[in-house]
Write a protein that holds these residues in place. Structure first.
Motif, PDB file in Angstrom:
ATOM      1  N   ALA A 177       0.821  -1.206   0.000  1.00 49.62           N
ATOM      2  CA  ALA A 177       0.000   0.000   0.000  1.00 49.62           C
ATOM      3  C   ALA A 177       0.855   1.256   0.000  1.00 49.62           C
ATOM      4  O   ALA A 177       1.883   1.321   0.683  1.00 49.62           O
ATOM      5  CB  ALA A 177      -0.921   0.014   1.218  1.00 49.62           C
ATOM      6  N   VAL A 178       0.414   2.233  -0.767  1.00 49.54           N
ATOM      7  CA  VAL A 178       0.980   3.580  -0.719  1.00 49.54           C
ATOM      8  C   VAL A 178      -0.061   4.477  -0.064  1.00 49.54           C
ATOM      9  O   VAL A 178      -1.224   4.496  -0.475  1.00 49.54           O
ATOM     10  CB  VAL A 178       1.323   4.092  -2.124  1.00 49.54           C
ATOM     11  N   SER A 179       0.354   5.207   0.974  1.00 51.07           N
ATOM     12  CA  SER A 179      -0.572   6.083   1.705  1.00 51.07           C
ATOM     13  C   SER A 179      -0.127   7.533   1.581  1.00 51.07           C
ATOM     14  O   SER A 179       0.740   7.993   2.324  1.00 51.07           O
ATOM     15  CB  SER A 179      -0.632   5.676   3.184  1.00 51.07           C
ATOM     16  N   PRO A 180      -0.697   8.263   0.635  1.00 56.01           N
ATOM     17  CA  PRO A 180      -0.308   9.667   0.464  1.00 56.01           C
ATOM     18  C   PRO A 180      -0.932  10.558   1.534  1.00 56.01           C
ATOM     19  O   PRO A 180      -2.021  10.280   2.052  1.00 56.01           O
ATOM     20  CB  PRO A 180      -0.866  10.041  -0.909  1.00 56.01           C
ATOM     21  N   GLY A 181      -0.224  11.628   1.834  1.00 56.39           N
ATOM     22  CA  GLY A 181      -0.819  12.730   2.564  1.00 56.39           C
ATOM     23  C   GLY A 181      -1.488  13.651   1.560  1.00 56.39           C
ATOM     24  O   GLY A 181      -1.770  13.248   0.426  1.00 56.39           O
ATOM     25  N   PRO A 182      -1.754  14.900   1.930  1.00 58.96           N
ATOM     26  CA  PRO A 182      -2.400  15.828   0.996  1.00 58.96           C
ATOM     27  C   PRO A 182      -1.552  16.044  -0.255  1.00 58.96           C
ATOM     28  O   PRO A 182      -0.385  16.419  -0.177  1.00 58.96           O
ATOM     29  CB  PRO A 182      -2.505  17.122   1.808  1.00 58.96           C
ATOM     30  N   VAL A 183      -2.147  15.761  -1.394  1.00 57.60           N
ATOM     31  CA  VAL A 183      -1.459  15.879  -2.681  1.00 57.60           C
ATOM     32  C   VAL A 183      -2.239  16.850  -3.546  1.00 57.60           C
ATOM     33  O   VAL A 183      -3.473  16.837  -3.568  1.00 57.60           O
ATOM     34  CB  VAL A 183      -1.348  14.505  -3.379  1.00 57.60           C
ATOM     35  N   ASP A 184      -1.542  17.671  -4.263  1.00 58.09           N
ATOM     36  CA  ASP A 184      -2.162  18.667  -5.138  1.00 58.09           C
ATOM     37  C   ASP A 184      -2.646  17.982  -6.405  1.00 58.09           C
ATOM     38  O   ASP A 184      -1.896  17.836  -7.375  1.00 58.09           O
ATOM     39  CB  ASP A 184      -1.150  19.763  -5.473  1.00 58.09           C
ATOM     40  N   THR A 185      -3.893  17.505  -6.382  1.00 59.67           N
ATOM     41  CA  THR A 185      -4.472  16.809  -7.527  1.00 59.67           C
ATOM     42  C   THR A 185      -5.873  17.357  -7.786  1.00 59.67           C
ATOM     43  O   THR A 185      -6.440  18.077  -6.953  1.00 59.67           O
ATOM     44  CB  THR A 185      -4.591  15.291  -7.277  1.00 59.67           C
ATOM     45  N   PRO A 186      -6.486  16.977  -8.933  1.00 53.67           N
ATOM     46  CA  PRO A 186      -7.857  17.421  -9.213  1.00 53.67           C
ATOM     47  C   PRO A 186      -8.876  16.946  -8.196  1.00 53.67           C
ATOM     48  O   PRO A 186     -10.005  17.422  -8.189  1.00 53.67           O
ATOM     49  CB  PRO A 186      -8.138  16.808 -10.592  1.00 53.67           C
ATOM     50  N   LEU A 187      -8.488  15.997  -7.319  1.00 49.73           N
ATOM     51  CA  LEU A 187      -9.414  15.496  -6.315  1.00 49.73           C
ATOM     52  C   LEU A 187      -9.984  16.638  -5.491  1.00 49.73           C
ATOM     53  O   LEU A 187     -11.170  16.662  -5.160  1.00 49.73           O
ATOM     54  CB  LEU A 187      -8.703  14.502  -5.392  1.00 49.73           C
ATOM     55  N   TYR A 188      -9.136  17.623  -5.168  1.00 51.09           N
ATOM     56  CA  TYR A 188      -9.608  18.745  -4.351  1.00 51.09           C
ATOM     57  C   TYR A 188     -10.618  19.610  -5.096  1.00 51.09           C
ATOM     58  O   TYR A 188     -11.480  20.226  -4.501  1.00 51.09           O
ATOM     59  CB  TYR A 188      -8.418  19.585  -3.871  1.00 51.09           C
ATOM     60  N   ASP A 189     -10.512  19.618  -6.426  1.00 50.68           N
ATOM     61  CA  ASP A 189     -11.468  20.380  -7.213  1.00 50.68           C
ATOM     62  C   ASP A 189     -12.828  19.697  -7.260  1.00 50.68           C
ATOM     63  O   ASP A 189     -13.838  20.319  -7.579  1.00 50.68           O
ATOM     64  CB  ASP A 189     -10.951  20.569  -8.648  1.00 50.68           C
ATOM     65  N   LYS A 190     -12.841  18.384  -6.974  1.00 49.81           N
ATOM     66  CA  LYS A 190     -14.084  17.620  -7.047  1.00 49.81           C
ATOM     67  C   LYS A 190     -14.887  17.691  -5.760  1.00 49.81           C
ATOM     68  O   LYS A 190     -15.969  17.122  -5.676  1.00 49.81           O
ATOM     69  CB  LYS A 190     -13.780  16.159  -7.371  1.00 49.81           C
ATOM     70  N   LEU A 191     -14.361  18.346  -4.743  1.00 50.20           N
ATOM     71  CA  LEU A 191     -15.036  18.356  -3.445  1.00 50.20           C
ATOM     72  C   LEU A 191     -16.122  19.414  -3.348  1.00 50.20           C
ATOM     73  O   LEU A 191     -16.773  19.540  -2.321  1.00 50.20           O
ATOM     74  CB  LEU A 191     -14.007  18.575  -2.321  1.00 50.20           C
ATOM     75  N   GLY A 192     -16.301  20.200  -4.416  1.00 48.14           N
ATOM     76  CA  GLY A 192     -17.320  21.226  -4.393  1.00 48.14           C
ATOM     77  C   GLY A 192     -16.964  22.421  -3.539  1.00 48.14           C
ATOM     78  O   GLY A 192     -17.843  23.141  -3.061  1.00 48.14           O
ATOM     79  N   ILE A 193     -15.676  22.668  -3.347  1.00 48.06           N
ATOM     80  CA  ILE A 193     -15.232  23.782  -2.520  1.00 48.06           C
ATOM     81  C   ILE A 193     -15.284  25.079  -3.333  1.00 48.06           C
ATOM     82  O   ILE A 193     -14.734  25.149  -4.427  1.00 48.06           O
ATOM     83  CB  ILE A 193     -13.787  23.554  -2.025  1.00 48.06           C
ATOM     84  N   PRO A 194     -15.951  26.109  -2.828  1.00 49.56           N
ATOM     85  CA  PRO A 194     -15.992  27.380  -3.561  1.00 49.56           C
ATOM     86  C   PRO A 194     -14.582  27.904  -3.830  1.00 49.56           C
ATOM     87  O   PRO A 194     -13.692  27.777  -2.984  1.00 49.56           O
ATOM     88  CB  PRO A 194     -16.758  28.311  -2.605  1.00 49.56           C
ATOM     89  N   ALA A 195     -14.398  28.478  -4.996  1.00 46.17           N
ATOM     90  CA  ALA A 195     -13.072  28.944  -5.396  1.00 46.17           C
ATOM     91  C   ALA A 195     -12.493  29.941  -4.394  1.00 46.17           C
ATOM     92  O   ALA A 195     -11.294  29.933  -4.110  1.00 46.17           O
ATOM     93  CB  ALA A 195     -13.142  29.579  -6.788  1.00 46.17           C
ATOM     94  N   ALA A 196     -13.358  30.792  -3.842  1.00 44.61           N
ATOM     95  CA  ALA A 196     -12.886  31.809  -2.910  1.00 44.61           C
ATOM     96  C   ALA A 196     -12.316  31.204  -1.639  1.00 44.61           C
ATOM     97  O   ALA A 196     -11.475  31.810  -0.966  1.00 44.61           O
ATOM     98  CB  ALA A 196     -14.034  32.763  -2.571  1.00 44.61           C
ATOM     99  N   TYR A 197     -12.775  30.000  -1.292  1.00 41.64           N
ATOM    100  CA  TYR A 197     -12.328  29.360  -0.052  1.00 41.64           C
ATOM    101  C   TYR A 197     -11.176  28.391  -0.286  1.00 41.64           C
ATOM    102  O   TYR A 197     -10.508  27.977   0.651  1.00 41.64           O
ATOM    103  CB  TYR A 197     -13.511  28.626   0.588  1.00 41.64           C
ATOM    104  N   ARG A 198     -10.927  28.050  -1.550  1.00 42.14           N
ATOM    105  CA  ARG A 198      -9.953  27.007  -1.854  1.00 42.14           C
ATOM    106  C   ARG A 198      -8.551  27.379  -1.391  1.00 42.14           C
ATOM    107  O   ARG A 198      -7.819  26.560  -0.838  1.00 42.14           O
ATOM    108  CB  ARG A 198      -9.975  26.703  -3.347  1.00 42.14           C
ATOM    109  N   ASP A 199      -8.161  28.641  -1.618  1.00 39.05           N
ATOM    110  CA  ASP A 199      -6.829  29.080  -1.204  1.00 39.05           C
ATOM    111  C   ASP A 199      -6.684  29.019   0.313  1.00 39.05           C
ATOM    112  O   ASP A 199      -5.651  28.596   0.830  1.00 39.05           O
ATOM    113  CB  ASP A 199      -6.554  30.501  -1.697  1.00 39.05           C
ATOM    114  N   GLU A 200      -7.747  29.441   1.019  1.00 36.76           N
ATOM    115  CA  GLU A 200      -7.714  29.399   2.481  1.00 36.76           C
ATOM    116  C   GLU A 200      -7.594  27.960   2.972  1.00 36.76           C
ATOM    117  O   GLU A 200      -6.813  27.669   3.890  1.00 36.76           O
ATOM    118  CB  GLU A 200      -8.978  30.043   3.047  1.00 36.76           C
TER     119      GLU A 200
END
Length: 251
Positions: A177-200
């Motif tokens: 098993a490979v267990s990643p921590g937070p990775v900068d991938t499109p997965l974060y874009d799929k969470l429905g997070i408003p763009a204004a809050y994404r940077d925060e």
């Protein structure tokens, strides 16, 4: 480079993020590659990026019938399979009081049930030896708020890397098993997070990583490559945490 020369490989969730980068690294190391995805746009993009020699298939990880069809397609294309990277997954974070049974079941279907039955369907297809790499998560180890269901799916998936190793090693199939921590991938874009809050949100995430940044798909793919290669042939039921030190901080 030829660390995977001639190896017949399957990457689920291979049309974006970690999966797509892993496909590129596998190809660079001489592997033959099949990838799966569900999003038509991502599938088209992957076809363009990976080239005509790569078979790109649509397969919903939650659909058990689709897993059987995928295993048959792999057998038809390769005959046998040397490497599987089970990477398809969904990350849904929400407070416990907002979860419905349907949401809960969907997360487990995609992250655990589907991949489990894909392994079952691939049993007649695996070569001897074969390597299976599971993409789990550091969420299986830390108690982050709102991650109860996601973390539970990844803890279950991580457990399979050990139990299935014990069960299938006699057949020549080893699991890691490979267990990643937070990775900068499109997965974060799929969470429905408003763009204004994404940077925060990104700043909050990075604040909990001792290395001071998110990981990259390339860094996780290198760990997958190691487990897929013969360099790790005596490594069985192991977990490689790739997280920039995230688990050093607990929650």
């Amino acid at each position: 480079m030829s660390r995977l020369q001639g190896k017949r490989t399957l990457i689920t969730g291979g049309t974006s993020g970690i999966g797509l980068e892993t496909a590129k690294q596998f190809l660079a190391e001489g592997a033959r590659v099949i990838v799966t995805g569900v999003n038509p746009d991502s599938i088209d993009k992957a076809k363009a990026e990976l080239g005509s020699d790569v078979l790109v298939l649509r397969a919903d990880s939650a659909d058990i019938a689709a897993q059987k069809e995928l295993a048959q397609a792999v057998q038809d294309h390769y005959g046998q399979l040397d490497v599987a990277f089970l990477n398809a997954g969904v990350s849904v974070w929400a407070p416990i009081d907002t979860w419905t049974e349907e949401m809960f079941d969907r997360s487990f279907d995609i992250n655990v049930k589907g991949p489990y039955f894909l392994v079952q369907a691939l049993l007649p297809v695996f070569a001897n030896p074969a390597s299976v790499v599971l993409n789990t998560s550091v969420s299986a180890h830390v108690g982050a708020a709102n991650s109860s269901v996601y973390a539970a799916t990844k803890a279950a998936f991580l457990s399979l890397s050990k139990t299935l190793s014990s069960e299938l090693l006699a057949r020549g199939v080893r699991f890691n098993a490979v267990s990643p921590g937070p990775v900068d991938t499109p997965l974060y874009d799929k969470l429905g997070i408003p763009a204004a809050y994404r940077d925060e949100l990104s700043k909050q995430i990075v604040a909990g990583i001792p290395s001071g940044r998110m990981g990259t798909p390339e860094e996780v793919a290198k760990a997958v490559l190691y487990f897929a290669s013969d360099e790790s042939k005596w490594t069985v039921g192991a977990e490689m945490i790739v997280d920039g030190g995230r688990t050093l901080n607990g929650e």
